[in-house]
Design an enzyme around this catalytic site. Structure first.
Site, mmCIF file in Angstrom:
data_model
loop_
_atom_site.group_PDB
_atom_site.id
_atom_site.type_symbol
_atom_site.label_atom_id
_atom_site.label_comp_id
_atom_site.label_asym_id
_atom_site.label_seq_id
_atom_site.Cartn_x
_atom_site.Cartn_y
_atom_site.Cartn_z
ATOM 1 N N ASP A 100 0.735 -1.284 -0.036
ATOM 2 C CA ASP A 100 -0.038 -0.183 -0.047
ATOM 3 C C ASP A 100 0.947 1.228 0.088
ATOM 4 O O ASP A 100 1.676 1.310 0.977
ATOM 5 C CB ASP A 100 -0.938 -0.173 1.238
ATOM 6 C CG ASP A 100 -1.867 1.031 1.265
ATOM 7 O OD1 ASP A 100 -2.738 1.308 0.075
ATOM 8 O OD2 ASP A 100 -1.796 1.971 2.050
ATOM 9 N N THR A 102 2.296 2.266 -3.276
ATOM 10 C CA THR A 102 3.299 1.729 -4.540
ATOM 11 C C THR A 102 3.923 3.005 -4.898
ATOM 12 O O THR A 102 5.097 2.901 -5.456
ATOM 13 C CB THR A 102 2.420 0.968 -5.656
ATOM 14 O OG1 THR A 102 1.874 -0.311 -5.046
ATOM 15 C CG2 THR A 102 3.592 0.588 -6.591
#
Length: 282
Positions: A100, A102
């Site tokens: 979470d 990226t």
């Protein structure tokens, strides 16, 4: 005391322990990869990024969990992007975001996390979030409290919007109409004299900051169930509220959320927002 600071005694103990261990293993992989060159590609838009590490971490987590719990179902970000069905049934279901943040990861910005949620009968049972760079393991089980590295978490009790620090995310949808609504929502909160609105690039970690009492509210349109599942349990177990932007109960597949330390704060934030339409996850 079990891993992550949780008390033992639930039928899902083994699942929770597996999630904690895999989140830590995944975090080690991500931390190492942060310093290396990355092959980056896009999914739905130029701002929706994926790397080989996203796929590697997801494959590790899913394959290890399948070995231990072969009858369980999975909802995972990269598998869904590749065409797997995103469906939350009554079966025990793992909801996984391998990285979470990226975009943060690609740019070596440190707010990056592994998120592993678990639901049974469509009810979230536990969540594990590992902040890779800071080595913070956030975890919570329904009815057992929320913890970070073994220390119990509590949300803030703030009820006054003019004293609130609020987090949100920009999202990958950047057409002019969406941006106008998104920036308009920020403007409304700032006109209501909120102390500030922050964007850190990780919805999972934003919710963990809320659970820790570092911020007072969070809202977002356009996030996915894997951005939300694990951290929702953590916020709730820290005493917070996670609900739909309409003010109704949270719908994991709706792609919209308001969370806060108090019901009053959540309602005030929700009332200030203009909705932004996204297609449901399911």
């Amino acid at each position: 005391m079990k891993a992550g600071g949780q008390q033992a005694g639930s039928p899902w103990d083994e699942c929770f322990e597996a999630a904690v261990q895999l989140a830590r293993r995944a975090g080690q992989i991500i931390s190492k990869a942060l310093t290396e060159e990355k092959r980056v590609s896009t999914k739905t838009s130029a701002a929706d990024l994926v790397t080989e590490t996203d796929r590697l971490v997801e494959d590790l987590i899913v394959s290890e969990l399948r070995k231990q719990f072969p009858s369980h179902r999975f909802i995972a970000e990269e598998a869904t992007a590749a065409g797997a069905k995103c469906e939350l049934t009554t079966s025990p279901t793992w909801i996984i975001d391998p990285i979470d943040g990226t975009c943060n990861f690609v740019h070596r910005f440190p707010d990056v996390a592994v998120s592993i949620g678990f639901a049974v009968h469509r009810e979230l049972e536990f969540g594990v979030v590992h902040h890779c760079v800071e080595e913070r393991l956030y975890s919570a089980r329904r009815g057992h409290g929320a913890f970070c590295n073994g220390q119990q978490l509590w949300v803030s009790g703030e009820t006054d919007l003019s004293r609130a620090l609020i987090l949100t995310e920009i999202g990958s949808k950047r057409d002019p109409a969406t941006l106008k609504l998104l920036l308009g929502n920020m403007e409304q909160l700032l006109l209501a004299k909120a102390h500030g609105v922050r964007v850190i690039g990780s919805s999972t970690l934003a919710l963990c900051h809320l659970a820790a009492g570092a911020v007072d509210a969070y809202y977002q349109f356009g996030l996915h169930c894997w951005d939300l599942a694990a951290a929702t349990v953590i916020v709730r177990e820290a005493g917070g509220i996670v609900m739909d932007t309409t003010g109704g109960p949270l719908d994991l597949m709706s792609r919209r959320v308001v969370a806060a330390g108090t019901q009053k704060m959540a309602t005030l934030v929700a009332q200030a927002l203009q909705p932004i339409s996204y297609e449901r996850d399911d």
